[in-house]
Design an enzyme around this catalytic site. Structure first.
Site, PDB file in Angstrom:
ATOM      1  N   GLU A 142      -3.033  31.249   9.839  1.00  0.00           N
ATOM      2  CA  GLU A 142      -3.543  31.126   8.473  1.00  0.00           C
ATOM      3  C   GLU A 142      -4.672  32.115   8.191  1.00  0.00           C
ATOM      4  O   GLU A 142      -4.740  32.682   7.098  1.00  0.00           O
ATOM      5  CB  GLU A 142      -4.004  29.695   8.198  1.00  0.00           C
ATOM      6  N   GLU A 165      -3.232  12.489   6.396  1.00  0.00           N
ATOM      7  CA  GLU A 165      -3.523  13.899   6.661  1.00  0.00           C
ATOM      8  C   GLU A 165      -4.765  14.040   7.543  1.00  0.00           C
ATOM      9  O   GLU A 165      -5.798  13.415   7.293  1.00  0.00           O
ATOM     10  CB  GLU A 165      -3.760  14.673   5.365  1.00  0.00           C
ATOM     11  N   ALA A 201      -7.389  27.930   5.037  1.00  0.00           N
ATOM     12  CA  ALA A 201      -6.783  26.712   5.562  1.00  0.00           C
ATOM     13  C   ALA A 201      -5.280  26.759   5.358  1.00  0.00           C
ATOM     14  O   ALA A 201      -4.776  27.571   4.584  1.00  0.00           O
ATOM     15  CB  ALA A 201      -7.368  25.494   4.848  1.00  0.00           C
ATOM     16  N   GLU A 239      -8.326  35.870  -3.801  1.00  0.00           N
ATOM     17  CA  GLU A 239      -9.469  36.716  -3.447  1.00  0.00           C
ATOM     18  C   GLU A 239     -10.148  36.126  -2.214  1.00  0.00           C
ATOM     19  O   GLU A 239     -10.103  34.920  -2.005  1.00  0.00           O
ATOM     20  CB  GLU A 239     -10.448  36.727  -4.630  1.00  0.00           C
ATOM     21  N   ARG A 273       0.855  -1.196   0.000  1.00  0.00           N
ATOM     22  CA  ARG A 273       0.000   0.000   0.000  1.00  0.00           C
ATOM     23  C   ARG A 273       0.883   1.235   0.000  1.00  0.00           C
ATOM     24  O   ARG A 273       1.916   1.267   0.654  1.00  0.00           O
ATOM     25  CB  ARG A 273      -0.875   0.067   1.262  1.00  0.00           C
ATOM     26  N   GLU A 274       0.454   2.272  -0.724  1.00  0.00           N
ATOM     27  CA  GLU A 274       1.128   3.558  -0.653  1.00  0.00           C
ATOM     28  C   GLU A 274       0.445   4.407   0.405  1.00  0.00           C
ATOM     29  O   GLU A 274      -0.777   4.428   0.497  1.00  0.00           O
ATOM     30  CB  GLU A 274       1.066   4.313  -1.985  1.00  0.00           C
TER      31      GLU A 274
END
Length: 159
Positions: free
Chosen positions: A79, A106, A63, A128, A24-25
């Site tokens: 952020e 993640e 984000a 924007e 698996r990656e």
């Protein structure tokens, strides 16, 4: 589990992991945050950014990626200011999501920012910043221009 790195980059690394089911990656990511900001009319602040994976621009909540050892709230505050010029006096953690758990570790910690000061302007890496009504955001998602963290934050904040 035996693992070897196939790629180590600035933002992500890819490991090949041998599991009982086979190879698996796994894309390793340092983690990120996303910030939901509403104006007094219930509209949501979105920023427009070019996204290679989406093949163009997306409108999404502010984000960013966590720096090593940086607490999620500190990342969210940084952020929001960097991308929009805004600051908030009240922060609520809405939850944490795995946007692509099939191949990545993640985690995105989602926040609601309230008590906003400043003027929303696109800064640094965003093109924007603008407030949108929630039905418009949902419409964008139905047309294939949705962003998972934005939709998850809206759901966790109650729409």
């Amino acid at each position: 589990m035996k693992a070897t790195y196939g790629y180590r980059g600035r933002l992500v690394s890819v490991r090949l992991i041998q599991t009982p089911e086979g190879a698996r990656e796994l894309v390793e990511h340092p983690g990120a945050v996303a910030v939901l900001v509403r104006d007094p009319f219930g509209r949501v602040l979105l920023v427009r950014q070019s996204r290679v994976g989406a093949g163009g621009d997306l409108w999404e909540i502010p984000a960013g990626t966590r720096e090593p050892g940086e607490p999620p709230l500190a990342t969210a505050q940084r952020e929001l200011l960097e991308e929009t010029g805004l600051q908030a006096s009240r922060w609520t953690q809405l939850g944490t999501i795995f946007p692509t758990p099939g191949y990545s570790n993640e985690r995105i910690t989602l926040f609601l920012a309230q008590g906003i000061t400043g003027e929303a302007t696109g800064r640094s890496e965003v093109d924007e910043a603008r407030f949108f009504a929630v039905p418009s955001i949902l419409s964008m998602a139905r047309e294939g221009h949705g962003d998972a963290k934005t939709l998850a934050a809206l759901a966790l904040a109650g729409g």
